[in-house]
Design an enzyme around this catalytic site. Structure first.
Site, short mmCIF file in Angstrom:
data_model
loop_
_atom_site.label_atom_id
_atom_site.label_comp_id
_atom_site.label_asym_id
_atom_site.label_seq_id
_atom_site.Cartn_x
_atom_site.Cartn_y
_atom_site.Cartn_z
N ASP A 52 -1.19 5.67 -4.36
CA ASP A 52 -1.70 4.44 -4.61
C ASP A 52 -2.21 4.80 -6.04
O ASP A 52 -2.89 3.69 -6.54
CB ASP A 52 -2.84 4.03 -3.51
CG ASP A 52 -4.04 5.02 -3.37
OD1 ASP A 52 -3.73 6.20 -3.81
OD2 ASP A 52 -4.72 4.75 -2.56
N SER A 53 -2.21 5.83 -6.58
CA SER A 53 -2.53 5.91 -8.01
C SER A 53 -1.50 5.03 -8.80
O SER A 53 -1.78 5.03 -10.02
CB SER A 53 -2.21 7.43 -8.45
OG SER A 53 -1.09 7.98 -7.87
N ASP A 91 1.21 6.42 0.27
CA ASP A 91 0.08 5.92 0.76
C ASP A 91 -0.35 4.61 1.33
O ASP A 91 0.20 3.73 0.78
CB ASP A 91 -0.82 6.07 -0.84
CG ASP A 91 -1.49 7.32 -1.00
OD1 ASP A 91 -1.81 8.29 -0.15
OD2 ASP A 91 -1.72 7.78 -2.11
N LYS A 121 0.42 8.60 4.27
CA LYS A 121 -0.78 9.27 3.99
C LYS A 121 -2.15 8.46 3.98
O LYS A 121 -1.87 7.20 3.36
CB LYS A 121 -0.68 9.94 2.66
CG LYS A 121 -1.89 10.76 2.11
CD LYS A 121 -1.67 11.57 0.91
CE LYS A 121 -1.71 11.11 -0.30
NZ LYS A 121 -3.13 10.55 -0.84
N GLU A 123 -6.49 8.38 3.65
CA GLU A 123 -7.54 9.14 3.00
C GLU A 123 -9.02 9.17 4.49
O GLU A 123 -9.04 7.87 4.75
CB GLU A 123 -8.18 8.46 1.93
CG GLU A 123 -7.03 8.72 0.95
CD GLU A 123 -8.04 8.19 -0.44
OE1 GLU A 123 -8.75 7.80 -0.47
OE2 GLU A 123 -6.95 7.94 -1.40
N GLU A 190 -8.15 17.29 -2.36
CA GLU A 190 -8.49 16.71 -4.01
C GLU A 190 -9.75 17.33 -4.43
O GLU A 190 -10.76 16.98 -3.72
CB GLU A 190 -8.27 15.48 -3.83
CG GLU A 190 -8.34 15.11 -5.25
CD GLU A 190 -7.81 13.59 -5.83
OE1 GLU A 190 -7.16 12.98 -4.70
OE2 GLU A 190 -8.28 12.98 -6.69
O1 KIV Z 1 -2.33 8.55 -5.12
C1 KIV Z 1 -2.30 9.48 -5.35
O2 KIV Z 1 -1.47 9.89 -6.33
C2 KIV Z 1 -2.77 10.82 -4.63
C3 KIV Z 1 -2.52 12.10 -5.19
C4 KIV Z 1 -3.66 12.57 -6.37
C5 KIV Z 1 -2.77 13.25 -4.04
O3 KIV Z 1 -3.22 10.45 -3.84
#
Ligand code: KIV
Length: 272
Positions: A52-53, A91, A121, A123, A190
């Site tokens: 989600d980056s 994510d 994924k 969190e 992280e």
């Molecule tokens: O969203 C992302 O890129 C991440 C990584 C930094 C692990 O969760």
């Protein structure tokens, strides 16, 4: 412990656990679009994270919170079309799994069905355990994410190192054990102290992938745009930039502008 590198035709959640057992480090990198994912996959990266980056590096938002489930599915399906070897993990974005386990499962199913991704994924630990259970029960592989969890940035108030205090470190260790026990296939840690990350990696049988968590873990993940030097303003200590693509691309584009302005482009060979 052997460190022989085995060739995997297709990386699966099982291969990752085998890599940990064999002492082979796992490489993981983000990608959000077809062209970049093709390059990342061809370079033999084991896991591609549609993170989600994307909210930051693709859409220009300050945090990961605004990106939507539909937008994540769009990015994930573009990546999936490019990938032959890597395991593709997506994510689940903020607001699509925290409120109730049924919604979490619906979001995970949409990602798997509409993008063709291989895993999701999420969190958090104890606080999202019912959601994680629900997704796992549907046969969807889940990767956990502990430590600095960017979807909770407004709770933390800062992007500094997490779990330096004993109480938070204790909770993180418990959460890692819980995620393993529930059946998650790997966990991202992280921005936490390297010593704590190593301790966690040694305490569980599933792979621990670090970002800013030192070298005592089972693999590493970075954001592709940071590694390539496309992003300029983000400079944490843990980041190794392998290129300065911002400058390199800028030079090429400036040259193109000059060539157009001076009528150098196109030349006789570049026209019909
Ligand atoms: O969203 C992302 O890129 C991440 C990584 C930094 C692990 O969760």
């Amino acid at each position: 412990m052997s460190t022989t590198k085995k060739e995997y035709k297709r990386v699966t959640v099982k291969s990752l656990v085998d890599m940990k057992k064999n002492g082979e480090k796992i490489s993981m990198l983000t990608a959000y679009d077809y062209s970049m994912a093709k390059i990342v996959d061809a370079a033999n990266v084991d896991v591609i994270l549609v993170g989600d980056s994307a909210s930051n590096v693709m859409a220009g938002h300050e945090t990961t919170l605004p990106i939507t489930l539909d937008q994540m599915i769009y990015h994930a399906s573009s990546v999936i079309r490019a990938v032959y070897r890597a395991l593709v993990v997506v994510d689940i974005p903020f607001g699509s799994y925290q409120s109730d386990p049924k919604e979490a499962l619906r979001s995970a199913i949409r990602i798997m069905k509409e993008s063709g991704a291989h895993a999701v994924k999420v969190e958090g630990g104890h606080e999202i355990k019912e959601s994680v259970k629900r997704i796992l029960n549907a046969g969807i592989p889940v990767m956990g994410h502990l430590g600095l969890t960017p979807q909770s940035i407004y709770k933390f108030g800062t992007y500094t190192v997490r779990a330096k205090e004993e109480e938070e470190a204790r909770k993180l260790k418990e959460d890692a054990k819980l995620l393993e026990k529930m059946g998650c296939f790997a966990i991202v840690l992280e921005k936490i102290p390297a010593k704590l990350a190593k301790e966690v990696a040694e305490s569980v049988s599933i792979p621990i992938i670090g970002i800013g968590a030192g070298n005592g873990v089972d693999g590493q993940v970075l954001v592709l745009h940071d590694l390539l030097g496309i992003t300029q303003e983000f400079n944490p200590r843990f980041l190794r930039r392998y290129l300065n693509l911002f400058d390199e691309m800028g030079k090429a584009i400036s040259q193109y502008v000059d060539d157009v302005k001076t009528s150098d482009f196109p030349n006789d060979d570049e026209q019909y």
